[in-house]
Write a protein that holds these residues in place. Sequence first.
Motif, PDB file in Angstrom:
ATOM      1  N   LEU A  33      14.313  23.583   3.186  1.00  0.00           N
ATOM      2  CA  LEU A  33      14.298  21.945   3.110  1.00  0.00           C
ATOM      3  C   LEU A  33      13.283  21.371   3.960  1.00  0.00           C
ATOM      4  O   LEU A  33      12.819  20.373   3.526  1.00  0.00           O
ATOM      5  CB  LEU A  33      15.792  21.590   3.428  1.00  0.00           C
ATOM      6  CG  LEU A  33      16.120  19.988   3.335  1.00  0.00           C
ATOM      7  CD1 LEU A  33      15.851  19.719   1.952  1.00  0.00           C
ATOM      8  CD2 LEU A  33      17.336  19.616   3.865  1.00  0.00           C
ATOM      9  N   ILE A  48      14.430  19.170  -3.546  1.00  0.00           N
ATOM     10  CA  ILE A  48      14.875  18.740  -2.217  1.00  0.00           C
ATOM     11  C   ILE A  48      16.373  18.507  -2.434  1.00  0.00           C
ATOM     12  O   ILE A  48      17.130  18.492  -1.766  1.00  0.00           O
ATOM     13  CB  ILE A  48      14.107  17.126  -2.115  1.00  0.00           C
ATOM     14  CG1 ILE A  48      12.783  17.793  -1.345  1.00  0.00           C
ATOM     15  CG2 ILE A  48      14.660  16.500  -0.950  1.00  0.00           C
ATOM     16  CD1 ILE A  48      11.609  16.509  -1.203  1.00  0.00           C
ATOM     17  N   ALA A  51      18.232  21.711  -2.517  1.00  0.00           N
ATOM     18  CA  ALA A  51      18.313  22.104  -1.204  1.00  0.00           C
ATOM     19  C   ALA A  51      19.396  21.538  -0.322  1.00  0.00           C
ATOM     20  O   ALA A  51      20.137  21.934   0.440  1.00  0.00           O
ATOM     21  CB  ALA A  51      17.246  22.200  -0.546  1.00  0.00           C
ATOM     22  N   VAL A  52      19.343  19.922  -0.680  1.00  0.00           N
ATOM     23  CA  VAL A  52      20.396  19.124   0.111  1.00  0.00           C
ATOM     24  C   VAL A  52      21.965  19.583  -0.288  1.00  0.00           C
ATOM     25  O   VAL A  52      22.598  19.839   0.690  1.00  0.00           O
ATOM     26  CB  VAL A  52      20.121  17.704  -0.130  1.00  0.00           C
ATOM     27  CG1 VAL A  52      21.479  16.835   0.657  1.00  0.00           C
ATOM     28  CG2 VAL A  52      18.839  17.251   0.620  1.00  0.00           C
ATOM     29  N   LEU A  55      22.618  23.006   1.040  1.00  0.00           N
ATOM     30  CA  LEU A  55      22.981  22.875   2.454  1.00  0.00           C
ATOM     31  C   LEU A  55      24.440  22.256   2.775  1.00  0.00           C
ATOM     32  O   LEU A  55      25.048  22.707   3.594  1.00  0.00           O
ATOM     33  CB  LEU A  55      22.036  22.094   3.246  1.00  0.00           C
ATOM     34  CG  LEU A  55      21.841  21.890   4.590  1.00  0.00           C
ATOM     35  CD1 LEU A  55      21.765  23.564   5.297  1.00  0.00           C
ATOM     36  CD2 LEU A  55      20.653  21.068   5.184  1.00  0.00           C
TER      37      LEU A  55
END
Length: 69
Positions: A33, A48, A51-52, A55
């Motif tokens: 990220l 992005i 990935a957020v 995460l």
Amino acid sequence: MTYLAEQAAESASTFQTFDIFMVLFTILIVIGLVRLLLTRPRKNMFAIGFAVVALIIFVVADAKMISGW
């Protein structure tokens, strides 16, 4: 005597070797990220966002996993 055995069973650690891999995957997602966010010319917004979300899921899973140790 059974009361002591029950307490020992309840307080046993739930640590497994897969827990290490979960923490390592979380660290890899953070690194990915950060690298995505540092790209200059054009950012891949889908990557992005993915990935957020990943995460968030892994951090919640890690917190739940560590609270069980």
